[in-house]
Design a protein around this motif. Structure first.
Motif, mmCIF file in Angstrom:
data_model
loop_
_atom_site.group_PDB
_atom_site.id
_atom_site.type_symbol
_atom_site.label_atom_id
_atom_site.label_comp_id
_atom_site.label_asym_id
_atom_site.label_seq_id
_atom_site.Cartn_x
_atom_site.Cartn_y
_atom_site.Cartn_z
ATOM 1 N N ARG A 267 0.856 -1.181 0.000
ATOM 2 C CA ARG A 267 0.000 0.000 0.000
ATOM 3 C C ARG A 267 0.892 1.231 0.000
ATOM 4 N N THR A 268 0.286 2.410 -0.098
ATOM 5 C CA THR A 268 1.055 3.644 -0.048
ATOM 6 C C THR A 268 1.123 4.149 1.390
ATOM 7 N N GLN A 271 -2.169 5.675 2.524
ATOM 8 C CA GLN A 271 -3.186 4.658 2.766
ATOM 9 C C GLN A 271 -2.988 3.991 4.120
ATOM 10 N N GLN A 294 -6.650 11.499 -9.312
ATOM 11 C CA GLN A 294 -5.616 10.543 -8.916
ATOM 12 C C GLN A 294 -5.451 10.520 -7.399
ATOM 13 N N GLN A 295 -5.364 11.696 -6.775
ATOM 14 C CA GLN A 295 -5.236 11.757 -5.322
ATOM 15 C C GLN A 295 -6.444 11.141 -4.632
ATOM 16 N N GLN A 298 -6.408 7.331 -4.833
ATOM 17 C CA GLN A 298 -5.395 6.774 -3.939
ATOM 18 C C GLN A 298 -5.890 6.777 -2.501
ATOM 19 N N ASN A 299 -6.501 7.872 -2.062
ATOM 20 C CA ASN A 299 -6.993 7.934 -0.687
ATOM 21 C C ASN A 299 -8.132 6.955 -0.439
#
Length: 345
Positions: A267-268, A271, A294-295, A298-299
């Motif tokens: 994961r990022t 995240q 995109q942001q 991702q969230n």
């Protein structure tokens, strides 16, 4: 999407909600957050609703009301699919009644917000700051009037201290006025002060936390690392002074732990940081923001999976700080047990 009751109320909110602070962004703070126009805002709202994120948070002070206006336009034609949370109480002008939560200001602020949001009711109205100049009875009786009129459905607070919340709840109980069920708070892996006083109060009194700035004013995005300067274009260049300070070593210790767990979970860093928050006691919803699709996507990837107990423990340890008096050491029974014999002697 997981849904939870908002405090001690019957309203269910998504574990992730969307913060519209970037909508119509202008000025030194909100302009640095982003400047989402009507078209992009509608696209972001589309993505949120498709993912089950139906709670949208804003405030009258965000870009002088522009955030509410853009959000209202983005929800046009589908208002019944969304929950709108907005806030009032901070200055909206230079006039003597342009700030605070007096009866005059609250009624006018709600009418203005309804017009900008293009709706006839607000799902959650929160007081953006404590108004020491206005009697609590005046504030709560006005909120009661607004709820009875159908213009507001639930009420809450933001940026209040524990005693301020508790005083208001006691007055509400005395007169049978609506109780606060939401507490919008700053809470993150690098800002855990909420746990010392407001979290136990929320658990005891039935307030659900709506968490703002869950990534610590952009410090937990994965772009800041030990021994490297702030990246070009980082919002921290413009916004760091608005948020609480964080010691560099503490930040790097937390980021190190986040990066290790992000690698383990594939994961990022954001995240992982957001997922940790969704597991915390009293947290009803974590407010995510995004300047683009995109942001946002991702969230949204912060839910639908779980950290292990070991990973949570490592994040807890990396982010822990010593609580100030009177929360430490007497708040811990084991610490008191060790001290009690020497006190008695």
């Amino acid at each position: 999407m997981d849904y939870r009751f908002l405090g001690r109320s019957g309203l269910k909110v998504p574990v992730l909600s969307f913060g519209a602070g970037t909508f119509g962004g202008s000025g030194p703070l909100f302009g640095a957050w982003g400047n989402t126009d009507d078209k992009e805002a509608r696209r972001l709202v589309d993505i949120c609703l498709e993912a089950g994120v139906n709670l949208f948070d804003t405030a009258d002070v965000y870009s002088g009301g522009a955030s509410e206006t853009v959000l209202g336009a983005a929800l046009r034609g589908r208002r019944d699919q969304a929950l709108i949370s907005t806030k009032t109480g901070l200055p909206m002008g230079e006039g003597p009644s342009d700030a605070g939560t007096s009866r005059f200001r609250l009624i006018r602020a709600v009418e203005d917000a309804l017009r900008r949001l293009d709706t006839d009711y607000i799902d959650i109205l929160q007081l953006h700051a404590f108004d020491a100049a206005t009697p609590v009875e005046e504030v709560l009786s006005t909120l009661d009037t607004l709820v009875r009129a159908g213009k507001v459905r639930y009420v809450g607070v933001s940026n209040f201290s524990g005693w301020q919340v508790m005083k208001a709840l006691a007055v509400a109980d005395r007169y049978g006025w609506p109780r606060y069920v939401a507490n919008q708070v700053y809470y993150s892996l690098i800002g855990r002060d909420y746990e010392w006083d407001l979290m136990p109060l929320g658990a005891d009194q039935g307030l659900g936390a709506l968490v703002w700035s869950p990534l610590g004013w952009g410090r937990l995005t994965g772009k800041i690392r030990r021994g490297t300067p702030l990246p070009e274009g980082s919002r921290l260049h413009e916004t760091a002074s608005f948020g609480p300070p964080v010691e560099d070593e503490h930040l790097y210790r937390v980021v190190d732990a986040l990066e290790a767990i992000a690698e383990e979970t594939e994961r990022t860093v954001p995240q992982v940081a957001l997922n940790w928050l969704t597991r915390r006691p009293t947290v009803a919803s974590v407010i995510i923001g995004a300047r683009n699709e995109q942001q946002l996507r991702q969230n949204l990837g912060a839910v639908g999976w779980s950290l292990t107990d070991d990973q949570v423990a490592r994040l807890d340890a990396a982010s822990a700080v010593t609580a100030p008096y009177p929360h430490f050491p007497y708040r811990r029974q084991e610490a008191f047990a060790r001290l009690a014999p020497s006190i008695a002697g």
